[in-house]
Design a protein around this motif. Structure first.
Motif, PDB file in Angstrom:
ATOM      1  N   ASP A 226       0.860  -1.184   0.000  1.00 43.91           N
ATOM      2  CA  ASP A 226       0.000   0.000   0.000  1.00 43.91           C
ATOM      3  C   ASP A 226       0.895   1.232   0.000  1.00 43.91           C
ATOM      4  OD1 ASP A 226      -3.040   0.828   1.899  1.00 43.91           O
ATOM      5  OD2 ASP A 226      -2.234   1.595   0.011  1.00 43.91           O
ATOM      6  N   VAL A 227       0.290   2.356  -0.319  1.00 44.06           N
ATOM      7  CA  VAL A 227       1.045   3.612  -0.290  1.00 44.06           C
ATOM      8  C   VAL A 227       1.608   3.825   1.108  1.00 44.06           C
ATOM      9  CG1 VAL A 227       0.877   6.104  -0.570  1.00 44.06           C
ATOM     10  CG2 VAL A 227      -0.362   4.598  -2.124  1.00 44.06           C
ATOM     11  N   LYS A 228       2.843   4.231   1.147  1.00 43.90           N
ATOM     12  CA  LYS A 228       3.573   4.527   2.381  1.00 43.90           C
ATOM     13  C   LYS A 228       3.810   3.297   3.261  1.00 43.90           C
ATOM     14  CE  LYS A 228       2.215   9.390   2.608  1.00 43.90           C
ATOM     15  NZ  LYS A 228       3.494   9.894   2.082  1.00 43.90           N
ATOM     16  N   MET A 229       3.432   2.124   2.780  1.00 43.55           N
ATOM     17  CA  MET A 229       3.700   0.901   3.526  1.00 43.55           C
ATOM     18  C   MET A 229       4.871   0.177   2.877  1.00 43.55           C
ATOM     19  SD  MET A 229       1.368   1.130   5.781  1.00 43.55           S
ATOM     20  CE  MET A 229       1.368  -0.458   6.583  1.00 43.55           C
ATOM     21  N   LYS A 230       5.707  -0.435   3.694  1.00 42.87           N
ATOM     22  CA  LYS A 230       6.820  -1.200   3.166  1.00 42.87           C
ATOM     23  C   LYS A 230       7.173  -2.308   4.141  1.00 42.87           C
ATOM     24  CE  LYS A 230      10.230   1.902   5.218  1.00 42.87           C
ATOM     25  NZ  LYS A 230      11.282   2.912   4.970  1.00 42.87           N
ATOM     26  N   GLU A 231       7.687  -3.374   3.587  1.00 42.80           N
ATOM     27  CA  GLU A 231       8.165  -4.471   4.427  1.00 42.80           C
ATOM     28  C   GLU A 231       9.485  -4.976   3.876  1.00 42.80           C
ATOM     29  OE1 GLU A 231       3.932  -6.414   5.924  1.00 42.80           O
ATOM     30  OE2 GLU A 231       5.749  -7.608   5.795  1.00 42.80           O
ATOM     31  N   LYS A 232      10.356  -5.370   4.768  1.00 42.89           N
ATOM     32  CA  LYS A 232      11.645  -5.908   4.357  1.00 42.89           C
ATOM     33  C   LYS A 232      11.467  -7.280   3.742  1.00 42.89           C
ATOM     34  CE  LYS A 232      14.335  -3.475   7.876  1.00 42.89           C
ATOM     35  NZ  LYS A 232      15.232  -3.626   9.040  1.00 42.89           N
ATOM     36  N   GLY A 233      12.278  -7.499   2.713  1.00 38.71           N
ATOM     37  CA  GLY A 233      12.334  -8.820   2.128  1.00 38.71           C
ATOM     38  C   GLY A 233      13.472  -9.616   2.744  1.00 38.71           C
ATOM     39  N   ASP A 234      14.122 -10.407   1.911  1.00 44.96           N
ATOM     40  CA  ASP A 234      15.171 -11.286   2.419  1.00 44.96           C
ATOM     41  C   ASP A 234      16.539 -10.616   2.501  1.00 44.96           C
ATOM     42  OD1 ASP A 234      13.520 -13.688   0.382  1.00 44.96           O
ATOM     43  OD2 ASP A 234      13.354 -13.466   2.559  1.00 44.96           O
ATOM     44  N   ILE A 235      16.766  -9.583   1.695  1.00 40.56           N
ATOM     45  CA  ILE A 235      18.094  -8.944   1.673  1.00 40.56           C
ATOM     46  C   ILE A 235      17.958  -7.420   1.681  1.00 40.56           C
ATOM     47  CG2 ILE A 235      19.376 -10.856   0.622  1.00 40.56           C
ATOM     48  CD1 ILE A 235      18.979  -9.325  -2.086  1.00 40.56           C
ATOM     49  N   PRO A 236      17.407  -6.816   2.733  1.00 43.85           N
ATOM     50  CA  PRO A 236      17.170  -5.372   2.724  1.00 43.85           C
ATOM     51  C   PRO A 236      18.393  -4.512   3.061  1.00 43.85           C
ATOM     52  CG  PRO A 236      16.422  -6.318   4.780  1.00 43.85           C
ATOM     53  CD  PRO A 236      16.908  -7.474   3.931  1.00 43.85           C
ATOM     54  N   GLU A 237      19.454  -5.138   3.546  1.00 39.75           N
ATOM     55  CA  GLU A 237      20.598  -4.354   4.040  1.00 39.75           C
ATOM     56  C   GLU A 237      21.212  -3.530   2.912  1.00 39.75           C
ATOM     57  OE1 GLU A 237      19.607  -7.768   6.398  1.00 39.75           O
ATOM     58  OE2 GLU A 237      20.325  -7.692   4.322  1.00 39.75           O
ATOM     59  N   GLY A 238      21.390  -2.256   3.173  1.00 41.18           N
ATOM     60  CA  GLY A 238      22.000  -1.362   2.195  1.00 41.18           C
ATOM     61  C   GLY A 238      21.003  -0.705   1.258  1.00 41.18           C
ATOM     62  N   TYR A 239      19.714  -1.036   1.438  1.00 46.12           N
ATOM     63  CA  TYR A 239      18.665  -0.496   0.576  1.00 46.12           C
ATOM     64  C   TYR A 239      17.563   0.149   1.412  1.00 46.12           C
ATOM     65  CZ  TYR A 239      20.724  -3.899  -2.679  1.00 46.12           C
ATOM     66  OH  TYR A 239      21.582  -4.642  -3.454  1.00 46.12           O
TER      67      TYR A 239
END
Lengths: 115, 114
Positions: free
Chosen positions: B51-64
C-alpha cells in the motif's frame, strides 16, 4: 521457511523435441501456489504456468504442462514441441496461500533450444 | 496490458553515490516488489509494499531503502552504493491478497557500481 531448488543450471533441446525442467521445494504448509516464470534474453519475465496445491490435476497451457507431485514436493515443467522462442531462463517459484503475496524463487534453469 | 516500467535499463554509478531506481505500474496494483537477480542465486526479494507509504523488508534489505508515495510508483534507494550492489534489479507488481495472481515484471535495471 520455504525453499525452492532447481538442480539443472543449464539444459538444451533440439527444436520440436520435448524437454522437462525440474523443481523441488520444501514447505511444511498445505496450501500454496507454484509457478514457472520465463525470462527470455533481454526481455521481461513473464508467467508461464501456475498450479494451486489443492488441485490434483496438473496445469496445462498449450505446449507447457507441469507434473505436480505434492507428496514428493516436486513441480517439473514439460515443454513439448520446443521452439526457438522458448530459449530463456526459467524460474520455479513458490507462494504461500494467505501469506503476504511474496514469491520465493529458485536459482533458475537456462534453456537453449537448437535448430 | 499491464505495464511495469523502470527508469533506466543500464546505470553506472560510483562507490558511495546515492542511487535511485524508479518503477511505475499502470494497472492500479496494490503490491509492488523490488528484487535483485544474480547468476546462480535467482531472484531475491529486497523490499515490498502492499500500500502507499507501507513497506516491508524482504530477504536482503541491508544497504537499501524504499519509498512509495503514490500507488503507481515504487522507488528503490541505495544510500551509499557499493560494488557488491552491482546487479540486475527487477521491479514487479501484483494485485493484493489475490493469492495466485501473477506478478508482472519490469524490464530490469542493470546497475554497475565502480
Amino acid at each position: 521457511a520455504q525453499t525452492v531448488t532447481q538442480s539443472q543450471p543449464e539444459m538444451s533441446v533440439q527444436e520440436a523435441e520435448t524437454v522437462t525442467l525440474s523443481c523441488t521445494y520444501d514447505t511444511s504448509e498445505n496450501n500454496y501456489y507454484l509457478f514457472w516464470y520465463k525470462q527470455p534474453p533481454s526481455r521481461q519475465m513473464i508467467l508461464v504456468i501456475r498450479q494451486e496445491a489443492y488441485k490434483q490435476q496438473n496445469a496445462t497451457e498449450n505446449r507447457f504442462s507441469v507434473n505436480f507431485q505434492k507428496a514428493a514436493k516436486s513441480f517439473s515443467l514439460k515443454i513439448s514441441d520446443s521452439q526457438l522462442g522458448d530459449t530463456a531462463m526459467y524460474f520455479c517459484a513458490f507462494m504461500l496461500h494467505g501469506g503476504n503475496d511474496k514469491l520465493i524463487f529458485g536459482t533458475g534453469t537456462r534453456l537453449q533450444v537448437f535448430p | 496490458d499491464v505495464k511495469v516500467t523502470q527508469s533506466s535499463r543500464y546505470l553506472v554509478k560510483r562507490t558511495g553515490e546515492k542511487v535511485f531506481l524508479e518503477c511505475v505500474q499502470d494497472m492500479d496494483h496494490e503490491n509492488m516488489f523490488w528484487y535483485r537477480q544474480d547468476p546462480g542465486l535467482g531472484l531475491r526479494l529486497i523490499y515490498f509494499s502492499y500500500d502507499v507509504k507501507m513497506k516491508e523488508k524482504g530477504d536482503i534489505p541491508e544497504g537499501y531503502s524504499v519509498s512509495r508515495e503514490k500507488k503507481e510508483r515504487f522507488s528503490l534507494i541505495l544510500e551509499s552504493a557499493s560494488t557488491n550492489q552491482t546487479s540486475m534489479y527487477l521491479c514487479a507488481s501484483s494485485l493484493r491478497l489475490a493469492g495466485a495472481y501473477e506478478q508482472y515484471f519490469g524490464p530490469g535495471t542493470r546497475l554497475t557500481v565502480t
